[in-house]
Every structure is written in C-alpha cells, then in structure tokens.
Design a protein around this motif. Structure first.
Motif, PDB file in Angstrom:
ATOM      1  N   THR A  20      -0.761  -8.069  -6.059  1.00  0.00           N
ATOM      2  CA  THR A  20      -2.087  -8.055  -6.784  1.00  0.00           C
ATOM      3  C   THR A  20      -3.348  -8.084  -6.027  1.00  0.00           C
ATOM      4  O   THR A  20      -3.265  -8.425  -4.880  1.00  0.00           O
ATOM      5  CB  THR A  20      -2.349  -9.512  -7.702  1.00  0.00           C
ATOM      6  OG1 THR A  20      -1.843 -10.515  -6.794  1.00  0.00           O
ATOM      7  CG2 THR A  20      -0.951  -9.494  -8.823  1.00  0.00           C
ATOM      8  N   LEU A  46      -4.908   2.047   2.308  1.00  0.00           N
ATOM      9  CA  LEU A  46      -3.865   2.317   1.180  1.00  0.00           C
ATOM     10  C   LEU A  46      -3.169   3.850   1.627  1.00  0.00           C
ATOM     11  O   LEU A  46      -1.924   3.869   1.242  1.00  0.00           O
ATOM     12  CB  LEU A  46      -4.660   2.645  -0.104  1.00  0.00           C
ATOM     13  CG  LEU A  46      -5.032   1.373  -0.637  1.00  0.00           C
ATOM     14  CD1 LEU A  46      -5.914   1.663  -1.719  1.00  0.00           C
ATOM     15  CD2 LEU A  46      -4.068   0.361  -0.990  1.00  0.00           C
ATOM     16  N   TRP A  49      -0.423   2.816   4.004  1.00  0.00           N
ATOM     17  CA  TRP A  49       0.722   2.313   3.466  1.00  0.00           C
ATOM     18  C   TRP A  49       1.710   3.305   2.932  1.00  0.00           C
ATOM     19  O   TRP A  49       2.857   3.247   2.716  1.00  0.00           O
ATOM     20  CB  TRP A  49       0.532   1.649   2.080  1.00  0.00           C
ATOM     21  CG  TRP A  49      -0.269   0.128   2.308  1.00  0.00           C
ATOM     22  CD1 TRP A  49      -0.526  -0.209   3.698  1.00  0.00           C
ATOM     23  CD2 TRP A  49      -0.836  -0.587   1.552  1.00  0.00           C
ATOM     24  NE1 TRP A  49      -1.129  -1.669   3.871  1.00  0.00           N
ATOM     25  CE2 TRP A  49      -1.434  -1.676   2.299  1.00  0.00           C
ATOM     26  CE3 TRP A  49      -0.794  -0.734   0.124  1.00  0.00           C
ATOM     27  CZ2 TRP A  49      -2.029  -2.831   1.737  1.00  0.00           C
ATOM     28  CZ3 TRP A  49      -1.295  -1.857  -0.508  1.00  0.00           C
ATOM     29  CH2 TRP A  49      -2.025  -3.030   0.438  1.00  0.00           C
ATOM     30  N   GLN A  50       1.241   4.549   2.881  1.00  0.00           N
ATOM     31  CA  GLN A  50       1.983   5.992   2.224  1.00  0.00           C
ATOM     32  C   GLN A  50       2.977   6.256   3.301  1.00  0.00           C
ATOM     33  O   GLN A  50       3.928   7.073   3.129  1.00  0.00           O
ATOM     34  CB  GLN A  50       1.354   6.978   2.044  1.00  0.00           C
ATOM     35  CG  GLN A  50       0.561   6.809   0.804  1.00  0.00           C
ATOM     36  CD  GLN A  50      -0.478   7.856   0.331  1.00  0.00           C
ATOM     37  OE1 GLN A  50      -0.244   9.077   0.646  1.00  0.00           O
ATOM     38  NE2 GLN A  50      -1.650   7.711  -0.370  1.00  0.00           N
ATOM     39  N   LEU A  56       5.732   3.575  -3.620  1.00  0.00           N
ATOM     40  CA  LEU A  56       4.874   3.367  -4.719  1.00  0.00           C
ATOM     41  C   LEU A  56       5.321   3.705  -5.833  1.00  0.00           C
ATOM     42  O   LEU A  56       5.845   4.867  -6.269  1.00  0.00           O
ATOM     43  CB  LEU A  56       3.358   3.816  -4.373  1.00  0.00           C
ATOM     44  CG  LEU A  56       2.449   3.709  -5.559  1.00  0.00           C
ATOM     45  CD1 LEU A  56       2.070   1.876  -5.258  1.00  0.00           C
ATOM     46  CD2 LEU A  56       1.271   4.380  -5.531  1.00  0.00           C
ATOM     47  N   THR A  59       0.987   1.694 -10.296  1.00  0.00           N
ATOM     48  CA  THR A  59      -0.359   0.988 -10.317  1.00  0.00           C
ATOM     49  C   THR A  59      -0.559   0.518 -11.676  1.00  0.00           C
ATOM     50  O   THR A  59      -0.203   1.148 -12.875  1.00  0.00           O
ATOM     51  CB  THR A  59      -1.374   1.574  -9.459  1.00  0.00           C
ATOM     52  OG1 THR A  59      -1.639   2.636 -10.456  1.00  0.00           O
ATOM     53  CG2 THR A  59      -0.623   2.206  -8.144  1.00  0.00           C
ATOM     54  N   ASP A  61      -4.367  -0.731 -13.521  1.00  0.00           N
ATOM     55  CA  ASP A  61      -5.825  -1.393 -13.129  1.00  0.00           C
ATOM     56  C   ASP A  61      -6.419  -1.831 -14.524  1.00  0.00           C
ATOM     57  O   ASP A  61      -6.416  -1.171 -15.538  1.00  0.00           O
ATOM     58  CB  ASP A  61      -6.868   0.008 -12.673  1.00  0.00           C
ATOM     59  CG  ASP A  61      -8.110  -0.416 -12.370  1.00  0.00           C
ATOM     60  OD1 ASP A  61      -8.594  -1.557 -12.804  1.00  0.00           O
ATOM     61  OD2 ASP A  61      -8.825  -0.155 -11.287  1.00  0.00           O
ATOM     62  N   CYS A  78      -2.887  -4.102  -9.974  1.00  0.00           N
ATOM     63  CA  CYS A  78      -1.787  -4.436  -9.253  1.00  0.00           C
ATOM     64  C   CYS A  78      -0.952  -3.284  -8.673  1.00  0.00           C
ATOM     65  O   CYS A  78      -0.999  -2.088  -9.436  1.00  0.00           O
ATOM     66  CB  CYS A  78      -0.845  -5.432  -9.993  1.00  0.00           C
ATOM     67  SG  CYS A  78      -0.404  -4.405 -11.689  1.00  0.00           S
ATOM     68  N   PHE A  79      -0.121  -3.414  -7.770  1.00  0.00           N
ATOM     69  CA  PHE A  79       0.744  -2.237  -7.082  1.00  0.00           C
ATOM     70  C   PHE A  79       2.222  -2.657  -7.419  1.00  0.00           C
ATOM     71  O   PHE A  79       2.290  -3.759  -6.755  1.00  0.00           O
ATOM     72  CB  PHE A  79       0.137  -2.011  -5.930  1.00  0.00           C
ATOM     73  CG  PHE A  79      -1.321  -1.734  -5.747  1.00  0.00           C
ATOM     74  CD1 PHE A  79      -2.125  -0.957  -6.486  1.00  0.00           C
ATOM     75  CD2 PHE A  79      -1.985  -2.677  -4.708  1.00  0.00           C
ATOM     76  CE1 PHE A  79      -3.419  -1.095  -6.359  1.00  0.00           C
ATOM     77  CE2 PHE A  79      -3.248  -2.529  -4.529  1.00  0.00           C
ATOM     78  CZ  PHE A  79      -4.081  -1.855  -5.305  1.00  0.00           C
ATOM     79  N   TYR A  81       5.621  -1.841  -5.568  1.00  0.00           N
ATOM     80  CA  TYR A  81       6.551  -1.055  -4.502  1.00  0.00           C
ATOM     81  C   TYR A  81       7.844  -1.353  -4.092  1.00  0.00           C
ATOM     82  O   TYR A  81       8.290  -2.525  -4.635  1.00  0.00           O
ATOM     83  CB  TYR A  81       5.483  -1.501  -3.197  1.00  0.00           C
ATOM     84  CG  TYR A  81       4.329  -0.484  -2.853  1.00  0.00           C
ATOM     85  CD1 TYR A  81       4.437   0.534  -2.040  1.00  0.00           C
ATOM     86  CD2 TYR A  81       3.141  -1.200  -3.107  1.00  0.00           C
ATOM     87  CE1 TYR A  81       3.075   0.923  -1.938  1.00  0.00           C
ATOM     88  CE2 TYR A  81       1.955  -0.570  -2.982  1.00  0.00           C
ATOM     89  CZ  TYR A  81       1.880   0.530  -2.324  1.00  0.00           C
ATOM     90  OH  TYR A  81       0.758   1.120  -1.965  1.00  0.00           O
TER      91      TYR A  81
END
Length: 120
Positions: A20, A46, A49-50, A56, A59, A61, A78-79, A81
């Motif tokens: 979150t 971000l 993170w790739q 991923l 996502t 929003d 929130c994401f 993964y």
C-alpha cells in the motif's frame, strides 16, 4: 457437496506481496518540489523495482472517487507483486527511506498468497 480440505497456508515462492502506498507530506510541498524533486525520485525507485527480480501483477489507484488525504483506509494506491524473497521486499521499502521519500510517502508491505479458489 464434497468437503474442501484446507490445511495450513503455504508460503508461496515467489512471495505474493501487496504494497500500500500513501501520500503523506506530499500535500505540504510546492508544485516545483513535486515536479523537480519528488516525482523524479519516486519514478527512479519504481523503475529500479522493475529490475530486482520482482513481477508487477497489477496496480490500483483510488483517485477516481477520492481527493486529498487517504482517509480511514490509509492508502491512496496499491501494488501487487510476486517478489523473489523477503530481503527484496525489505530493500523495496527501504528504498523510500534511503531516498528521503519516507517524509512524503508511506509504504506498507503485506505478504499473502494467491487465493486458493481462484488461482491454483
């Protein structure tokens, strides 16, 4: 109806991680700070993170029907993964601290697993 046997949850490999993201001090900054300092740092993290072995999955929003502070849910986005290991999760959250972005954003990671009735 057959009985569903449900033993102890197994920790998935890779880890299923729900992160979150909340804007906190963001609202106390100028537009110039946002555009020239915060957004480039955020985007850089971000992008990093790739390349850390994470995948991923999606996502979300909440900004369609909200504006301003996060309110009682305590997150704006929130994401989701798949992440190879716990140290990578820790490195991801620490990246905000190391960049000084923890003054402006709050992250929280939760580890779970795919929901057994929908993902097998």
């Amino acid at each position: 109806m057959s009985e569903i046997k449900h033993g102890a949850p197994q920790i998935p490999n890779p880890l299923r991680v729900f992160i979150t993201f909340e804007s906190t001090g963001w609202f106390d900054t100028t537009q110039e700070q946002k555009e020239q300092e915060l957004l480039p740092k955020l985007n850089g993290i971000l992008e990093e993170w790739q390349h850390n072995g994470s995948e991923l999955l999606g996502t979300f929003d909440r900004d369609i029907l909200t504006a301003g502070h996060a309110g009682p849910v305590n997150w704006h986005a929130c994401f989701l993964y798949n992440i190879p290991d716990l140290q990578t999760v820790t490195n991801m959250t620490h990246a905000f601290r190391a960049a000084g972005l923890d003054r402006y954003f709050r992250l929280e990671a939760s580890i779970g697993r795919p929901f057994f009735l929908l993902e097998k």
